[in-house]
Design a protein around this motif. Structure first.
Motif, short mmCIF file in Angstrom:
data_model
loop_
_atom_site.label_atom_id
_atom_site.label_comp_id
_atom_site.label_asym_id
_atom_site.label_seq_id
_atom_site.Cartn_x
_atom_site.Cartn_y
_atom_site.Cartn_z
N MET A 1 0.84 -1.20 0.00
CA MET A 1 0.00 0.00 0.00
C MET A 1 0.87 1.25 0.00
O MET A 1 1.78 1.39 0.83
CB MET A 1 -0.91 0.01 1.23
N PHE A 2 0.59 2.14 -0.93
CA PHE A 2 1.22 3.45 -0.98
C PHE A 2 0.19 4.49 -0.58
O PHE A 2 -0.89 4.55 -1.17
CB PHE A 2 1.70 3.77 -2.41
N ASN A 3 0.52 5.29 0.42
CA ASN A 3 -0.31 6.44 0.80
C ASN A 3 0.33 7.67 0.18
O ASN A 3 1.47 8.01 0.51
CB ASN A 3 -0.37 6.58 2.33
N LEU A 4 -0.38 8.30 -0.70
CA LEU A 4 0.12 9.45 -1.44
C LEU A 4 -0.51 10.71 -0.87
O LEU A 4 -1.70 10.96 -1.08
CB LEU A 4 -0.22 9.29 -2.92
N ALA A 5 0.28 11.48 -0.13
CA ALA A 5 -0.23 12.73 0.44
C ALA A 5 -0.56 13.71 -0.68
O ALA A 5 0.23 13.91 -1.60
CB ALA A 5 0.80 13.35 1.38
N MET A 6 -1.74 14.26 -0.62
CA MET A 6 -2.17 15.24 -1.62
C MET A 6 -1.87 16.65 -1.11
O MET A 6 -1.89 16.90 0.09
CB MET A 6 -3.67 15.09 -1.89
N PRO A 7 -1.60 17.54 -2.02
CA PRO A 7 -1.32 18.92 -1.61
C PRO A 7 -2.55 19.59 -1.02
O PRO A 7 -3.68 19.27 -1.39
CB PRO A 7 -0.89 19.59 -2.92
#
Length: 155
Positions: free
Chosen positions: A52-58
């Motif tokens: 699982m990759f958690n991609l922080a959004m701006p």
């Protein structure tokens, strides 16, 4: 230094679809993604592991979107365009990272677990990286470090 794909026109949807296709080509047995206001998640099953990759959004309210690099205020439309550009950039970077990791494994440069270790999902739903970070910090804070080489057999 410029960010990878900082001026990309590739949509978030196309990058997500590219990630899904790439995972399929490399043998993933499952794929999912989701999002909320602050992050996106890409997860897949491969090599009998869940990753699982958690991609922080701006954050839309950040100054990088509401102001120009010289400090001038951006119009709401300009701020929205800058924010959307930042999202596209992050998704392109994630697509690159996943593809590079899979190719390194496929080429025999590294092993699957080594390449994806921080993102492997543990039985409690937490990633190995999130679980390990506090332990690594404690080891450095206390000075109690594991040996660089394992003990010889029989000791």
């Amino acid at each position: 230094m410029a960010k990878f794909a900082e001026s990309t026109s590739v949509s978030v949807e196309k990058s997500r679809a590219e990630i899904e296709r790439t995972l399929g080509r490399y043998g993933a047995s499952g794929f999912m993604y989701g999002w909320n206001a602050g992050s996106a998640v890409v997860a897949f099953e491969m090599s009998q592991r869940r990753v699982m990759f958690n991609l922080a959004m701006p954050n839309r309210a950040d100054a990088e979107f509401t102001r120009t690099p010289t400090g001038k205020s951006r119009s709401p439309a300009q701020a929205e365009a800058a924010w959307e550009q930042a999202q596209r950039q992050r998704w392109r970077a994630l697509a690159l990272v996943i593809k590079a990791k899979l190719e390194a494994v496929e080429s025999g440069i590294t092993e699957f677990e080594d390449e994806f270790l921080a993102h492997i999902v543990l039985p409690n739903g937490e990633t190995a990286g999130r679980w390990m970070r506090p332990q690594i910090a404690r080891a450095y804070d206390s000075g109690d470090m594991p040996a660089l080489l394992p003990s010889p057999p029989g000791r």
